[in-house]
Motif scaffolding. Structure first.
Motif: not given
Length: 300
Positions: A89-90, A92-93, A96-97, A227
């Motif tokens: 999750f980290l 992936t986030g 995205v950023l 994602v």
């Protein structure tokens, strides 16, 4: 009843329409026949191994057993699973950023400069994954390039712990996974009609409101694809966490490898794989529903 329905019931339907329908059914049948080899290939390469994996997880030397699943309740396995999903999750986030601005910038540039930006995005693919991971190991170690620069500039007094921990693993994985998010997002952004933004501005929308209300919803298809790619690949990552984590960051894939290589327990390894597969499919289903709902609401 329409005139056409009367003609169909009475058997006087025009011959050309009946011929077109027969032709359409024939084309559908040929397409299905052409797809049969592909279905067999998918079954042989995907479904059969998955079934074999599940069989190994529930059938041991003494017959049917659930021991391989009950042992997953041990705190060590739960900690490994939590670490795996936290890292996925980290990463992936962060992708995205970092990837959204890059893809947006490339989509707004001319063809020549956009090609240059995408060339920089794709450049890591030309280097082996193992080489890139070892390069980050050299850069992030206590006496590596980054710590040396920071100490020479007087920003730090002691070397930072950037490797053999969660931080180093995250940095290396983000670098490797970033192109997998930028590529589908860039392809989605290139298809957006920028005249819609001008129309929103003419109707009184501010640039920020037009961007979030008009532009971003149209990128959700590419963003969702990126994602999913990054998240799924991060869940099964092995090389980068093994090297940059230094054995202190234990992911699910590493636990599977240890069960087979060290303990020779194929049942436990299969149970780990089945649990990871089921949880991944569940999360992907939720992500698809969320991105689909967001895209639908954005379209209205």
């Amino acid at each position: 009843m329409t005139a056409q329905d009367v003609m169909v019931v009475s058997g006087t339907e025009p011959r050309n329409e009946r011929a077109l329908r027969r032709q359409a059914r024939g084309e559908q049948g040929r397409l299905v026949a052409l797809s049969v080899p592909a279905f067999f290939l998918v079954g042989a390469l995907v479904l059969v191994p998955m079934g074999w994996l599940f069989w190994l997880s529930v059938y041991g030397s003494d017959g049917f057993t659930v021991e391989n699943y009950t042992r997953l309740l041990h705190p060590a396995y739960k900690e490994t699973l939590i670490t795996t999903f936290e890292l996925a999750f980290l990463v992936t986030g962060l992708c995205v950023l970092l990837g959204f601005p890059v893809a947006y910038m490339a989509s707004q540039l001319g063809p020549r400069w956009a090609s240059l930006v995408m060339l920089c995005v794709l450049f890591p693919f030309w280097t082996s994954l193992l080489v890139r991971t070892y390069a980050w190991l050299v850069l992030l170690q206590r006496r590596g390039v980054i710590n040396s620069w920071l100490m020479d500039m007087g920003l730090i007094d002691t070397p930072l712990k950037l490797v053999h921990n969660f931080t180093g693993t995250t940095i290396g994985m983000v670098h490797i996974m970033l192109p997998f998010l930028v590529l589908p997002l860039y392809a989605s952004m290139r298809t957006i009609d920028m005249d819609l933004m001008k129309a929103a501005a003419n109707l009184g929308a501010s640039p920020v409101r037009a961007f979030w209300g008009i532009y971003v919803p149209q990128t959700l298809s590419g963003l969702g694809a990126g994602v999913i790619l990054v998240f799924v690949l991060s869940l099964g990552f092995y090389v980068t966490p093994a090297l940059l984590g230094g054995g202190r960051v234990m992911m699910w894939a590493m636990q599977i490898e240890r069960s087979m290589a060290v303990y020779g327990d194929w049942g436990a390894a299969s149970a780990l794989g089945v649990v990871l597969l089921v949880m991944t499919l569940g999360i992907l289903w939720v992500l698809r529903r969320l991105t689909g709902a967001s895209a639908g609401s954005g379209g209205h």
